[in-house]
Design an enzyme around this catalytic site. Structure first.
Site, short mmCIF file in Angstrom:
data_model
loop_
_atom_site.label_atom_id
_atom_site.label_comp_id
_atom_site.label_asym_id
_atom_site.label_seq_id
_atom_site.Cartn_x
_atom_site.Cartn_y
_atom_site.Cartn_z
N ASP A 72 -10.90 24.50 93.59
CA ASP A 72 -11.41 24.41 95.05
C ASP A 72 -10.31 24.67 95.88
OD1 ASP A 72 -13.42 24.33 96.82
OD2 ASP A 72 -14.06 22.35 96.65
N LYS B 272 -2.30 18.78 87.31
CA LYS B 272 -1.47 17.45 87.66
C LYS B 272 -1.31 16.43 86.86
CE LYS B 272 0.31 15.42 91.30
NZ LYS B 272 1.53 16.17 91.78
N ASP C 58 0.51 20.68 92.97
CA ASP C 58 1.20 20.92 94.28
C ASP C 58 2.29 21.95 94.20
OD1 ASP C 58 2.49 19.23 92.49
OD2 ASP C 58 3.02 17.73 93.88
#
Length: 418
Positions: free
Chosen positions: A306, A216, A282
């Protein structure tokens, strides 16, 4: 194993039997039981005894069932504690589909990925300070005094900011005290390099064509963004012409134009180089669903890993059959584990699908170099699922299936190894 985890025995049999079938008397597994979790707390009044850690340090390789994490103070997570104490810096999560397993997607067979999740850094390092405590206030004071510009980004870090907002609401309520929870997200160059090296080594060894760095970095530039940049740099320095990175592509495009960059990449891949690319987290979570064949090996930080691991497991049947391994490729230490929770309501009922522990054992055997035995486990599980004699979680979703006990499913796996 936790007490009552009745999938433990069939899982152990499903590891012992293929070793006997593959190697006869030349190789065999000697089991040495150690304790952690609720069983350990009840027996030794310790959630994670020193003897357990020492056993893993000495014998290097082990397998465990799900562990109950204590509620409240003390150890935040027994699994995290084991990973940090033994520096098991890779959480390895292979995700593949077994024909016949119920899935919510149309083409689950297209999912065939391996996730290398960094296991020791990121926000999972556990450096947190509870809002309203003196420790949290010390951190806030430090930031305010030394980094006043950044402190302004903490929306409700002062009583004045809270009072100003409360006045805007017109509620008439008194302003509450400052309560800001603080967490620290450490991401290091060395931690990145060793993870990415392990991922690329795996891709070379297993004949994979790409490694995707998921991050990210568009928002967290000096942690997630640095992870991407360090990953590209390490790939180029360590592996040379065995890889081609999108970092190289961008440099060539800037110097010589897009056509030259496209030609350079095409030539490198045609020559057998592994493509090292990146994806924003994302977008990656969307594309593993819509374009799963674009991903083969994924290298990512702890939190992203995760999310990705469990999202991908859902596409191929859920975490009930999702295996995992926690590995230090430098020292050789490794702990393989079921990725689901303890499911205490099913304890002692001989119901739970043992697939996650069985496949974690398959990973363990493959890690040890016992590939023939590992292959037999895959064969046995494929046959058992294909027979439609399965545990309740599969039976309720498979047309024409017969529900059997956990122990019977373990026997079914062994029977289909022949």
């Amino acid at each position: 194993m936790e007490p009552g985890a009745t999938f433990g025995l069939p899982a152990k049999k499903s590891l012992t039997q293929p070793s006997k079938k593959a190697y006869g008397d030349t190789r065999h597994i000697v089991w040495f039981e150690v304790f952690a979790g609720e069983a350990s707390k009840n027996k030794f009044d310790s959630w994670l005894p020193d003897d357990t850690l020492e056993a893993f340090r000495e014998f290097k390789v082990g397998i465990k069932g799900p562990l109950t994490t204590p509620i409240g103070g003390g150890i935040r997570s027994l699994n995290v504690a084991l990973r940090q104490q033994l520096d098991l810096y890779v959480c390895l999560r292979p995700v593949q589909y077994f024909t016949g397993v119920p899935s919510p997607v149309k083409q689950p067979e297209l999912v065939n990925m391996v996730i290398f999740r960094e296991n020791t850094e990121d926000i999972y390092a556990g450096i947190e300070y509870q809002g309203g405590t003196p420790e949290a206030q010390k951190v806030l004071d430090f930031i305010q005094q030394n980094f006043p510009k950044q402190f302004e980004k903490i929306r409700f870090g002062t009583t004045q900011k809270i009072a100003d907002y409360m006045a805007l609401t017109g509620s008439g309520h008194a302003a509450p005290p400052v309560e800001v929870g603080i967490g620290i997200k450490p991401v290091s160059a060395v931690g990145t390099i060793r993870l990415v090296k392990a991922a690329i080594d795996y891709a070379i060894r297993e004949g994979r064509k790409s490694v995707t760095i998921v991050h990210k970095g568009n928002i967290m530039k000096f942690t997630e963004g640095a992870f991407r940049d360090w990953a590209y740099g390490a790939a180029e320095r360590i592996f040379g012409n065995k890889v081609y990175t999108w970092g190289q592509y961008d440099r060539t495009k800037a110097e010589k134009g897009e056509e030259a960059a496209n030609a350079e990449q095409a030539a490198a891949l045609q020559g057998g180089a592994i493509l090292i690319k990146d994806a924003i987290a994302d977008i990656a979570l969307q594309q593993v669903l819509t374009r799963p064949t674009d991903f083969e090996v994924i290298a990512t930080l702890n939190l992203n890993g995760d999310y990705l691991s469990d999202a991908l497991a859902a596409q191929v049947g859920g975490i009930g059959i999702a295996p995992g391994g926690n590995i230090n490729y430098t020292t050789g230490h490794a702990i393989f584990e079921a990725t689901h929770g303890t499911a205490p309501k099913y304890a002692d009922k001989d119901m739970v699908n043992p697939g996650s522990v069985v496949l974690s054992g398959e990973m363990m055997l493959r890690y040890m170099g016992w590939t023939e035995a590992a292959d037999l486990i895959i064969k046995g599980l494929e046959g058992a699922i294909g027979s439609k004699r399965v545990t309740y979680d599969f039976a309720r979703l498979m047309e024409g299936a017969t529900q059997i006990k956990c122990s019977e499913f373990g026997d079914n796996i062994i029977q289909h190894m022949d």
